[in-house]
Design a protein around this motif. Structure first.
Motif, PDB file in Angstrom:
ATOM      1  N   THR A 109       0.742  -1.223  -0.050  1.00 50.40           N
ATOM      2  CA  THR A 109      -0.068  -0.077   0.055  1.00 50.40           C
ATOM      3  C   THR A 109       0.890   1.246  -0.119  1.00 50.40           C
ATOM      4  OG1 THR A 109      -0.243   0.079   2.276  1.00 50.40           O
ATOM      5  CG2 THR A 109      -1.980  -1.068   1.211  1.00 50.40           C
ATOM      6  N   LYS A 110       2.140   0.960   0.230  1.00 52.65           N
ATOM      7  CA  LYS A 110       3.176   2.238   0.333  1.00 52.65           C
ATOM      8  C   LYS A 110       4.248   2.175  -0.816  1.00 52.65           C
ATOM      9  CE  LYS A 110       6.293   4.597   3.445  1.00 52.65           C
ATOM     10  NZ  LYS A 110       6.931   4.638   4.698  1.00 52.65           N
ATOM     11  N   GLY A 111       4.220   3.469  -1.549  1.00 44.83           N
ATOM     12  CA  GLY A 111       5.434   3.498  -2.556  1.00 44.83           C
ATOM     13  C   GLY A 111       6.694   3.631  -1.853  1.00 44.83           C
ATOM     14  N   GLU A 112       7.749   2.989  -2.499  1.00 46.05           N
ATOM     15  CA  GLU A 112       9.424   3.184  -1.972  1.00 46.05           C
ATOM     16  C   GLU A 112       9.922   3.745  -3.153  1.00 46.05           C
ATOM     17  OE1 GLU A 112       9.987   2.689   1.190  1.00 46.05           O
ATOM     18  OE2 GLU A 112       8.213   1.562   1.876  1.00 46.05           O
ATOM     19  N   LYS A 113      10.970   4.642  -2.747  1.00 45.23           N
ATOM     20  CA  LYS A 113      11.908   5.144  -3.844  1.00 45.23           C
ATOM     21  C   LYS A 113      11.325   5.662  -5.140  1.00 45.23           C
ATOM     22  CE  LYS A 113      15.617   2.024  -2.254  1.00 45.23           C
ATOM     23  NZ  LYS A 113      16.663   0.946  -2.421  1.00 45.23           N
ATOM     24  N   LEU A 114       9.849   6.267  -4.857  1.00 42.23           N
ATOM     25  CA  LEU A 114       9.037   6.617  -5.803  1.00 42.23           C
ATOM     26  C   LEU A 114       9.104   8.227  -6.017  1.00 42.23           C
ATOM     27  CD1 LEU A 114       6.926   6.124  -8.011  1.00 42.23           C
ATOM     28  CD2 LEU A 114       5.204   5.953  -5.880  1.00 42.23           C
ATOM     29  N   LYS A 115       9.197   8.900  -7.117  1.00 38.34           N
ATOM     30  CA  LYS A 115       9.153  10.322  -7.216  1.00 38.34           C
ATOM     31  C   LYS A 115       8.364  10.654  -8.660  1.00 38.34           C
ATOM     32  CE  LYS A 115      11.765  14.574  -8.016  1.00 38.34           C
ATOM     33  NZ  LYS A 115      12.957  15.056  -8.082  1.00 38.34           N
ATOM     34  N   PRO A 116       6.906  10.655  -8.457  1.00 40.23           N
ATOM     35  CA  PRO A 116       6.156  11.307  -9.665  1.00 40.23           C
ATOM     36  C   PRO A 116       5.993  12.858  -9.747  1.00 40.23           C
ATOM     37  CG  PRO A 116       4.810  10.767  -7.548  1.00 40.23           C
ATOM     38  CD  PRO A 116       6.377  10.722  -7.298  1.00 40.23           C
ATOM     39  N   VAL A 117       6.114  13.275 -10.994  1.00 40.63           N
ATOM     40  CA  VAL A 117       6.122  14.784 -11.138  1.00 40.63           C
ATOM     41  C   VAL A 117       5.055  15.072 -12.054  1.00 40.63           C
ATOM     42  CG1 VAL A 117       7.322  16.851 -12.064  1.00 40.63           C
ATOM     43  CG2 VAL A 117       8.452  15.123 -10.668  1.00 40.63           C
ATOM     44  N   GLY A 164      16.138   2.029  -7.462  1.00 39.01           N
ATOM     45  CA  GLY A 164      16.238   0.694  -7.259  1.00 39.01           C
ATOM     46  C   GLY A 164      17.674   0.398  -6.204  1.00 39.01           C
ATOM     47  N   PRO A 165      17.518  -0.428  -5.653  1.00 41.83           N
ATOM     48  CA  PRO A 165      16.652  -1.797  -5.569  1.00 41.83           C
ATOM     49  C   PRO A 165      15.492  -1.375  -4.860  1.00 41.83           C
ATOM     50  CG  PRO A 165      18.309  -2.282  -4.449  1.00 41.83           C
ATOM     51  CD  PRO A 165      18.700  -1.144  -4.991  1.00 41.83           C
ATOM     52  N   ASP A 166      14.279  -2.410  -5.289  1.00 42.14           N
ATOM     53  CA  ASP A 166      13.056  -2.345  -4.470  1.00 42.14           C
ATOM     54  C   ASP A 166      12.332  -1.041  -4.363  1.00 42.14           C
ATOM     55  OD1 ASP A 166      13.349  -5.004  -3.807  1.00 42.14           O
ATOM     56  OD2 ASP A 166      14.187  -4.838  -1.845  1.00 42.14           O
ATOM     57  N   GLY A 167      12.367  -0.313  -5.276  1.00 39.13           N
ATOM     58  CA  GLY A 167      11.578   0.942  -5.745  1.00 39.13           C
ATOM     59  C   GLY A 167      10.163   0.129  -5.995  1.00 39.13           C
ATOM     60  N   VAL A 168       9.139   0.782  -5.332  1.00 36.15           N
ATOM     61  CA  VAL A 168       7.785   0.126  -5.525  1.00 36.15           C
ATOM     62  C   VAL A 168       6.508   1.416  -5.858  1.00 36.15           C
ATOM     63  CG1 VAL A 168       5.873  -0.597  -4.317  1.00 36.15           C
ATOM     64  CG2 VAL A 168       7.965  -1.789  -3.963  1.00 36.15           C
ATOM     65  N   VAL A 169       5.615   1.240  -6.615  1.00 39.02           N
ATOM     66  CA  VAL A 169       4.575   1.871  -6.969  1.00 39.02           C
ATOM     67  C   VAL A 169       3.479   1.039  -6.447  1.00 39.02           C
ATOM     68  CG1 VAL A 169       2.890   2.828  -8.538  1.00 39.02           C
ATOM     69  CG2 VAL A 169       5.251   2.621  -9.363  1.00 39.02           C
ATOM     70  N   PRO A 170       2.710   1.453  -5.363  1.00 36.28           N
ATOM     71  CA  PRO A 170       1.703   0.895  -4.624  1.00 36.28           C
ATOM     72  C   PRO A 170       0.756   0.064  -5.358  1.00 36.28           C
ATOM     73  CG  PRO A 170       1.590   3.111  -4.256  1.00 36.28           C
ATOM     74  CD  PRO A 170       2.827   2.825  -4.905  1.00 36.28           C
ATOM     75  N   ILE A 171      -0.011  -0.683  -5.097  1.00 34.46           N
ATOM     76  CA  ILE A 171      -1.103  -1.351  -5.633  1.00 34.46           C
ATOM     77  C   ILE A 171      -2.139  -0.323  -5.762  1.00 34.46           C
ATOM     78  CG2 ILE A 171      -2.165  -2.195  -3.379  1.00 34.46           C
ATOM     79  CD1 ILE A 171      -3.016  -4.781  -5.180  1.00 34.46           C
ATOM     80  N   HIS A 172      -2.939  -0.543  -7.013  1.00 32.48           N
ATOM     81  CA  HIS A 172      -4.091   0.583  -7.319  1.00 32.48           C
ATOM     82  C   HIS A 172      -4.941  -0.049  -8.350  1.00 32.48           C
ATOM     83  CE1 HIS A 172      -0.736   1.811  -9.656  1.00 32.48           C
ATOM     84  NE2 HIS A 172      -1.615   1.987 -10.925  1.00 32.48           N
ATOM     85  N   GLU A 173      -6.023   0.381  -8.791  1.00 37.16           N
ATOM     86  CA  GLU A 173      -6.929   0.040  -9.595  1.00 37.16           C
ATOM     87  C   GLU A 173      -7.187   1.035 -10.931  1.00 37.16           C
ATOM     88  OE1 GLU A 173     -10.357   0.277 -10.267  1.00 37.16           O
ATOM     89  OE2 GLU A 173     -10.659   1.679  -8.518  1.00 37.16           O
ATOM     90  N   ASN A 183      10.806  -2.331  -9.004  1.00 35.99           N
ATOM     91  CA  ASN A 183      11.883  -1.984  -9.897  1.00 35.99           C
ATOM     92  C   ASN A 183      13.016  -3.081  -8.792  1.00 35.99           C
ATOM     93  OD1 ASN A 183      14.419  -1.287 -10.716  1.00 35.99           O
ATOM     94  ND2 ASN A 183      14.339   0.710 -10.026  1.00 35.99           N
ATOM     95  N   ALA A 184      13.462  -4.179  -9.493  1.00 39.06           N
ATOM     96  CA  ALA A 184      14.104  -5.193  -8.888  1.00 39.06           C
ATOM     97  C   ALA A 184      15.630  -4.829  -8.918  1.00 39.06           C
ATOM     98  CB  ALA A 184      13.981  -6.563  -9.262  1.00 39.06           C
ATOM     99  N   GLY A 185      16.051  -3.966  -9.866  1.00 44.96           N
ATOM    100  CA  GLY A 185      17.445  -3.669 -10.159  1.00 44.96           C
ATOM    101  C   GLY A 185      17.670  -2.647  -9.475  1.00 44.96           C
ATOM    102  N   THR A 186      19.108  -2.219  -9.916  1.00 46.74           N
ATOM    103  CA  THR A 186      19.906  -1.162  -9.040  1.00 46.74           C
ATOM    104  C   THR A 186      19.660   0.303  -9.995  1.00 46.74           C
ATOM    105  OG1 THR A 186      21.948  -1.738 -10.316  1.00 46.74           O
ATOM    106  CG2 THR A 186      21.684  -2.581  -8.086  1.00 46.74           C
ATOM    107  N   GLU A 187      19.310   0.216 -11.332  1.00 48.77           N
ATOM    108  CA  GLU A 187      18.979   1.333 -12.173  1.00 48.77           C
ATOM    109  C   GLU A 187      17.799   2.181 -11.907  1.00 48.77           C
ATOM    110  OE1 GLU A 187      18.699   2.585 -16.806  1.00 48.77           O
ATOM    111  OE2 GLU A 187      19.310   0.600 -16.201  1.00 48.77           O
ATOM    112  N   THR A 188      17.632   3.310 -11.975  1.00 48.61           N
ATOM    113  CA  THR A 188      16.479   3.898 -11.819  1.00 48.61           C
ATOM    114  C   THR A 188      15.629   3.889 -12.910  1.00 48.61           C
ATOM    115  OG1 THR A 188      17.430   5.739 -10.183  1.00 48.61           O
ATOM    116  CG2 THR A 188      15.417   6.267 -11.351  1.00 48.61           C
ATOM    117  N   VAL A 189      14.320   3.655 -12.586  1.00 52.15           N
ATOM    118  CA  VAL A 189      13.535   3.663 -13.688  1.00 52.15           C
ATOM    119  C   VAL A 189      12.591   4.727 -14.161  1.00 52.15           C
ATOM    120  CG1 VAL A 189      11.295   2.151 -14.484  1.00 52.15           C
ATOM    121  CG2 VAL A 189      13.043   1.107 -13.373  1.00 52.15           C
ATOM    122  N   HIS A 190      12.671   5.281 -15.352  1.00 53.03           N
ATOM    123  CA  HIS A 190      11.725   6.322 -15.787  1.00 53.03           C
ATOM    124  C   HIS A 190      10.408   5.956 -16.427  1.00 53.03           C
ATOM    125  CE1 HIS A 190      15.827   8.134 -14.825  1.00 53.03           C
ATOM    126  NE2 HIS A 190      15.083   9.007 -14.140  1.00 53.03           N
TER     127      HIS A 190
END
Length: 292
Positions: free
Chosen positions: A38-46, A75-84, A130-137
């Motif tokens: 339910t919580k985002g991790e390492k997440l930055k939306p603009v 990363g690692p373990d950046g998360v977009v939380p569950i939503h619909e 995001n399971a890797g070490t690279e930031t995903v955009h």
């Protein structure tokens, strides 16, 4: 949007063996049979731009905005939380990196690679890891609800068209990436005859890409790489759009983008337009859930 097409292949998401994310240590909830954090991790939306669709004179989409967002998921373990997405159709393009999507419509996680597209429509719940070490955009376009009582929203008159001389396309490659039939998404309750579309455009140095947006066809642009001059019918002086910035073209305004730099410029466009504008055109690189 009346695009100039040169079609190329695009990387798409594929099912794969994901690096597990430990849900036992985080708060979770179930949506449509899917369990996710339910919580985002390492997440930055603009938020790049929003445009009220009622102001465009589209009664079928009154009370909703066209919106563009740019996401960075560390990363690692950046998360977009569950939503619909039952009330918010969207499309995401992976601009860099790779990321797993956990979907209520799939038995296995989906690996989205650089250049891939995810259509988020229908009765869908999901979350991203995001399971890797690279930031995903990610570059996201959606039709966002902004009012609870859509029937009570006053729809502005359709704006008058603004005349503007457009140059021809030079050194531009323009691809339709994906289409969401908004009427189908809302089961005919809203958006009948309208589409949310996304495009990718590469403009070579010295190149020009023109676009005609008629009244009731708002467009939002996002520059992923490079730099362009945006010439608009509603502003006297061109605007410089630099990397990771964008703009909103609405109210019948028209524009073109000119690459005055010495490297290719890569842009993404999100558009709400009549479904008839893209009828019969096959998008490139679309991942619909269930298609791999």
């Amino acid at each position: 949007m009346k695009p100039f097409y040169m079609i190329t292949a695009l990387a798409i998401g594929v099912a794969g063996a994901a690096v597990a994310y430990d849900l036992s240590d985080v708060k979770t909830k179930d949506i449509l049979g899917l369990t996710g954090p339910t919580k985002g991790e390492k997440l930055k939306p603009v938020v790049i731009a929003t445009q009220p669709l009622g102001a465009e004179g589209i009664p079928e989409l009154a009370g909703r905005n066209l919106r563009t967002r740019f996401w960075a998921i560390g990363g690692p373990d950046g998360v977009v939380p569950i939503h619909e997405h039952s009330n918010r159709p969207a499309m995401f393009t992976v601009a860099s990196g790779e990321i797993y999507e956990y979907s209520s419509l799939e038995n296995k996680p989906i690996l989205h690679k650089t250049g891939g597209l995810a259509k988020e429509t229908g009765e869908l719940a999901h979350w991203w890891h995001n399971a890797g070490t690279e930031t995903v955009h990610l570059i996201a376009f959606d039709v966002q609800p902004v009012a609870k009582d859509f029937a009570a929203v006053v729809v502005d008159p359709m704006p008058a068209h603004v005349k503007f001389d457009l140059p021809v396309a030079i050194g531009a490659q323009h691809d339709l990436l994906g289409v969401v039939d908004l009427g189908a998404h809302f089961a005919g309750a809203y958006g009948a005859g309208w589409a949310l579309t996304t495009y990718r455009t590469t403009i070579a140095p010295g190149g020009i890409f023109p676009d005609f947006t008629g009244p009731g066809e708002p467009l939002q642009a996002f520059v992923w790489s490079g730099e362009v001059q945006e010439h608009r019918s509603d502003i006297a002086t061109p605007i410089t759009l630099t990397e990771h910035n964008g703009s909103n073209l609405a109210n019948g305004a028209t524009g073109y983008w000119e690459n005055t730099g010495n490297v290719d410029a890569e842009l993404y466009f999100g558009v709400v337009e009549p479904l008839s504008e893209v009828a019969g055109i096959k998008p490139v690189g679309v991942l619909a859930h269930g298609e791999h």
